[in-house]
Design an enzyme around this catalytic site. Structure first.
Site, mmCIF file in Angstrom:
data_model
loop_
_atom_site.group_PDB
_atom_site.id
_atom_site.type_symbol
_atom_site.label_atom_id
_atom_site.label_comp_id
_atom_site.label_asym_id
_atom_site.label_seq_id
_atom_site.Cartn_x
_atom_site.Cartn_y
_atom_site.Cartn_z
ATOM 1 N N LYS A 239 32.130 -20.956 -41.742
ATOM 2 C CA LYS A 239 32.527 -20.935 -40.340
ATOM 3 C C LYS A 239 31.600 -21.822 -39.513
ATOM 4 O O LYS A 239 30.398 -21.898 -39.797
ATOM 5 C CB LYS A 239 32.434 -19.509 -39.789
ATOM 6 C CG LYS A 239 33.399 -18.500 -40.345
ATOM 7 C CD LYS A 239 33.126 -17.121 -39.733
ATOM 8 C CE LYS A 239 34.045 -16.049 -40.284
ATOM 9 N NZ LYS A 239 35.422 -16.199 -39.785
ATOM 10 N N ARG A 313 41.330 -9.796 -46.828
ATOM 11 C CA ARG A 313 42.536 -9.326 -47.528
ATOM 12 C C ARG A 313 42.288 -9.181 -49.029
ATOM 13 O O ARG A 313 42.958 -8.401 -49.707
ATOM 14 C CB ARG A 313 43.696 -10.265 -47.238
ATOM 15 C CG ARG A 313 43.587 -11.654 -47.794
ATOM 16 C CD ARG A 313 44.481 -12.649 -47.071
ATOM 17 N NE ARG A 313 43.998 -12.895 -45.718
ATOM 18 C CZ ARG A 313 44.613 -13.661 -44.831
ATOM 19 N NH1 ARG A 313 45.751 -14.266 -45.165
ATOM 20 N NH2 ARG A 313 44.118 -13.841 -43.630
#
Length: 458
Positions: A239, A313
């Site tokens: 990120k 996820r």
């Protein structure tokens, strides 16, 4: 931090809540001095106005609180919680103006207004006390407030002090307090049965783990699954700094299900509860999982990795597969999963997904009753093709930049056959609001708690 009502006190200062349309009549009934005082201070009953009326000795006789119009109130919540921080030191009681759900919201909002994250610095001056109003379940409201404080504390704690081990420690403290059983699978012991959890967490010096807590021996079965990514660098798809700044909150799903579990256990809800938390740190090292890797899951489905920053996820998938093996009556997952959900509904709403219209209606109705706003999102079947890359069973990060929250939810649904509800929460209050200081926040838990009788036919 203890969030509790003040002890019953015959000298508690009465607080009168006045909608705009009732303020003039109330003021007209005051003694002349009170009328003059209200006029001098321009009290009209506008939302958030506070007028302290002195007694003959210069003390506090009573307090008038403006409750505005229904239209004004609809633009926010916990309006009485905002008042709690404006009042002089003392103990108060709500003497008039509220009843039913409005009174319950006011009482809870008052307690939540007292929350302060004080682990690293001395807390500011406590807010004024409130005697539990007549007509509410004070014990229940205190339990809910305490559970919310737990969720906020966990999210607010920086990753240096809230890694997978510390999240496990928090779960163990909760289990001990409520005589729940807890088991934890850690490190390389995850490789065979929970390969996705291991793959995401293996690059960190802090071992990944799956926390499994059970409570209750009778009633319907409810399994809560919470994303416990204690810090998310994004992995090899690192990120940018601006996006990494709040990643201590990426375990907000785990914090929220622990808060919800505390509510359920402390209230003695008649059900069999299981809490599953995959706790990891998504870090960068020579053994980090890579873009284009194909990983196997507990369920046997293979996953092509197209972005290592779509790791939540993955860890949830293994936990959901485990949950589903017992075919519980309901599985609920909570996760700070996608930026797409924030774009869709902003930080104040908790988006949720379910295939059951009955479950959706129960949650939405309960959310309105307890001032815990949610919004249903669709499991849109035509988008299933977007998560099928061809080279593997599933794609963890479909390209194109569209429907990101939906495709993430569809990915998770592949691992659950039982009745399923998924919450994609933000877990963070970006600026201070009534009863919600800037920082970690629970979302959806109170709505689920209130909906449980309908969700599980209790």
């Amino acid at each position: 931090m203890r969030l509790t009502f003040a002890a019953a006190n015959p000298d508690a200062i009465p607080l009168h809540v006045l909608p705009s349309q009732e303020a003039s009549a109330y003021i007209a009934a005051l003694p002349a001095a009170g009328q003059a005082w209200a006029s001098q201070h321009g009290f009209t009953g506008a939302l958030g106005q506070v007028l302290v009326l002195p007694d003959a000795q210069g003390g506090l006789a009573e307090v008038l609180v403006g409750y505005g119009t229904a239209q004004a109130r609809a633009r926010g919540r916990f309006h009485i919680g905002a008042v709690a921080r404006q009042l002089p030191k003392g103990v108060y009681r709500i003497a008039s103006g509220l009843s039913g759900l409005d009174l319950e919201e006011a009482a809870l909002g008052w307690l939540l207004a007292g929350y302060q994250f004080d682990r690293y610095r001395k807390a500011a001056t406590p807010i004024a006390g409130l005697v539990a109003p007549d007509g509410i379940d004070a014990a229940r409201i205190q339990i809910i407030a305490q559970a919310e404080a737990l969720t906020r504390d966990l999210i607010n704690t920086p990753a240096s002090d809230m890694g997978p081990q510390e999240l496990e420690d928090a779960a163990r403290v909760l289990a001990l307090a409520h005589d729940a059983a807890i088991t934890v699978t850690t490190g390389d012991d995850l490789i065979t049965d929970f390969p996705l959890i291991h793959a995401v967490g293996r690059a960190s010096t802090r071992a990944p783990r799956l926390i499994d807590m059970r409570w209750g021996d009778a009633g319907p079965t409810l399994t809560l699954v919470g994303k416990g990514v204690c810090f998310d660098t994004g992995g090899l798809n690192i990120k940018p700094g601006a996006s990494m700044g709040l990643m201590k909150k990426d375990m907000g799903g785990a914090a929220t299900v622990l808060g919800l579990a505390q509510m359920i256990m402390a209230l003695g809800v008649k059900l069999r509860l299981r809490v599953l938390i995959p706790a990891v740190e998504n870090s960068i090292a020579g053994n980090a999982f890579r873009p284009q890797d194909i990983l196997s899951s507990r369920k046997g489905l293979t996953v092509e990795i197209n972005n290592t920053d779509a790791e939540g996820r993955l860890v949830l998938a293994d936990a959901l597969a485990l949950a589903d093996e017992e075919t519980p009556d309901l599985v609920i997952s909570m996760a700070t999963l996608t930026g797409a959900a924030r774009v869709a509904v902003g930080p104040d709403l908790a988006p949720f997904f379910t295939d059951s219209d009955d479950h959706a209606a129960a949650i939405a109705t309960a959310a309105r009753q307890v001032a815990d706003p949610v919004w249903r999102m669709p499991f849109h079947d035509p988008y299933e093709a977007l998560i099928e890359p061809g080279i593997a069973d599933l794609d963890n990060a479909p390209g194109g930049g569209m429907a990101g929250a939906i495709t993430a939810a569809l990915f998770l649904r592949r691992f659950v056959q039982s009745p399923y509800v998924h919450f994609d929460i933000y877990g963070w209050q970006p600026s201070a609001a009534p009863s919600r200081p800037k920082g970690g926040i629970g979302m959806g838990a109170r709505a689920v708690l209130a909906a449980l009788p309908q969700l599980l036919r209790l």
